[in-house]
Motif scaffolding. Structure first.
Motif, short mmCIF file in Angstrom:
data_model
loop_
_atom_site.label_atom_id
_atom_site.label_comp_id
_atom_site.label_asym_id
_atom_site.label_seq_id
_atom_site.Cartn_x
_atom_site.Cartn_y
_atom_site.Cartn_z
N CYS A 69 -60.85 -35.87 47.05
CA CYS A 69 -61.88 -36.76 47.59
C CYS A 69 -61.54 -38.22 47.33
O CYS A 69 -60.85 -38.54 46.37
CB CYS A 69 -63.22 -36.46 46.93
N LEU A 70 -62.09 -39.06 48.18
CA LEU A 70 -61.97 -40.50 47.97
C LEU A 70 -62.85 -40.90 46.80
O LEU A 70 -63.99 -40.44 46.68
CB LEU A 70 -62.42 -41.23 49.24
N ASP A 71 -62.34 -41.76 45.91
CA ASP A 71 -63.13 -42.16 44.75
C ASP A 71 -64.33 -43.00 45.18
O ASP A 71 -64.37 -43.56 46.27
CB ASP A 71 -62.27 -42.91 43.73
N GLU A 72 -65.32 -43.06 44.31
CA GLU A 72 -66.60 -43.71 44.61
C GLU A 72 -66.43 -45.17 44.99
O GLU A 72 -67.03 -45.64 45.96
CB GLU A 72 -67.52 -43.59 43.41
N TYR A 73 -65.62 -45.90 44.26
CA TYR A 73 -65.44 -47.33 44.52
C TYR A 73 -64.94 -47.57 45.95
O TYR A 73 -65.49 -48.39 46.69
CB TYR A 73 -64.47 -47.94 43.51
N HIS A 74 -63.90 -46.85 46.35
CA HIS A 74 -63.32 -47.06 47.68
C HIS A 74 -64.21 -46.48 48.78
O HIS A 74 -64.24 -47.00 49.89
CB HIS A 74 -61.90 -46.49 47.74
N TRP A 75 -64.95 -45.42 48.47
CA TRP A 75 -65.89 -44.87 49.44
C TRP A 75 -67.00 -45.90 49.70
O TRP A 75 -67.37 -46.13 50.84
CB TRP A 75 -66.49 -43.56 48.93
N MET A 76 -67.50 -46.51 48.62
CA MET A 76 -68.55 -47.52 48.78
C MET A 76 -68.03 -48.73 49.57
O MET A 76 -68.77 -49.31 50.37
CB MET A 76 -69.06 -47.98 47.42
N ALA A 77 -66.77 -49.09 49.38
CA ALA A 77 -66.19 -50.23 50.09
C ALA A 77 -66.15 -50.00 51.60
O ALA A 77 -66.20 -50.95 52.38
CB ALA A 77 -64.79 -50.53 49.57
N ARG A 78 -66.10 -48.75 52.02
CA ARG A 78 -66.10 -48.46 53.45
C ARG A 78 -67.40 -48.84 54.14
O ARG A 78 -67.45 -48.98 55.35
CB ARG A 78 -65.79 -46.97 53.69
N TRP A 79 -68.46 -49.01 53.38
CA TRP A 79 -69.75 -49.40 53.93
C TRP A 79 -69.85 -50.92 54.12
O TRP A 79 -70.78 -51.39 54.78
CB TRP A 79 -70.88 -48.92 53.03
N ASP A 80 -68.95 -51.70 53.57
CA ASP A 80 -69.04 -53.16 53.61
C ASP A 80 -69.17 -53.70 55.03
O ASP A 80 -69.88 -54.68 55.26
CB ASP A 80 -67.83 -53.81 52.93
N GLU A 81 -68.53 -53.08 55.98
CA GLU A 81 -68.53 -53.62 57.34
C GLU A 81 -69.90 -53.55 58.03
O GLU A 81 -70.12 -54.23 59.02
CB GLU A 81 -67.47 -52.94 58.19
N ILE A 82 -70.83 -52.76 57.51
CA ILE A 82 -72.15 -52.69 58.15
C ILE A 82 -73.07 -53.82 57.71
O ILE A 82 -74.10 -54.05 58.32
CB ILE A 82 -72.86 -51.34 57.89
N PHE A 83 -72.69 -54.55 56.66
CA PHE A 83 -73.55 -55.61 56.15
C PHE A 83 -73.22 -56.94 56.81
O PHE A 83 -72.06 -57.31 56.93
CB PHE A 83 -73.39 -55.77 54.63
N VAL A 84 -74.26 -57.65 57.21
CA VAL A 84 -74.07 -59.01 57.72
C VAL A 84 -73.64 -59.90 56.55
O VAL A 84 -72.75 -60.72 56.68
CB VAL A 84 -75.38 -59.54 58.36
N ASP A 85 -74.29 -59.69 55.40
CA ASP A 85 -73.97 -60.45 54.19
C ASP A 85 -73.77 -59.44 53.05
O ASP A 85 -74.73 -58.81 52.60
CB ASP A 85 -75.11 -61.41 53.87
N LYS A 86 -72.54 -59.28 52.60
CA LYS A 86 -72.22 -58.29 51.56
C LYS A 86 -72.90 -58.59 50.22
O LYS A 86 -73.00 -57.71 49.38
CB LYS A 86 -70.71 -58.22 51.36
#
Length: 108
Positions: A69-86
């Protein structure tokens, strides 16, 4: 560097790699770690890694019963693109909720 932790976060392996970042540089060490686990009748069930798509094939050759599995840190980073302001309060709230979801563990 590479760190391998056990079920209760105990340190099983740690190594600094010089040069390229490649799973092949760890292959012999991973084979020895697998042999040690086999000696004590321990099966590796789950492996979290930062580049799971790249290393899954080799890891499964060594640890065929494991889920990679992808580790938690990198999995969470995949969500960054949905935020207007990270760094917005909403992004922080979302990350907090997702951390709680990821850290809920069902009984074996």
């Amino acid at each position: 560097y590479v760190t391998i932790l056990g079920k209760f976060s105990q340190l099983l392996y740690w190594k600094v790699l010089v040069g390229e970042e490649s799973i092949n540089a760890l292959k012999q060490d991973l084979i020895r770690l697998k042999a040690r686990h086999d000696k004590f009748g321990v099966k590796v069930k789950l492996i979290y890694v930062d580049n799971c798509c790249t290393v899954r094939k080799l890891l499964l050759e060594i640890f065929p019963d494991a889920t990679i599995c992808l580790d938690e840190y990198h999995w969470m980073a995949r969500w960054d693109e949905i935020f207007v302001d990270k760094s917005s309060p909403e992004a922080a709230q979302f990350r907090g909720v997702m951390r709680r979801v990821l850290n809920v563990v069902a009984n074996d």
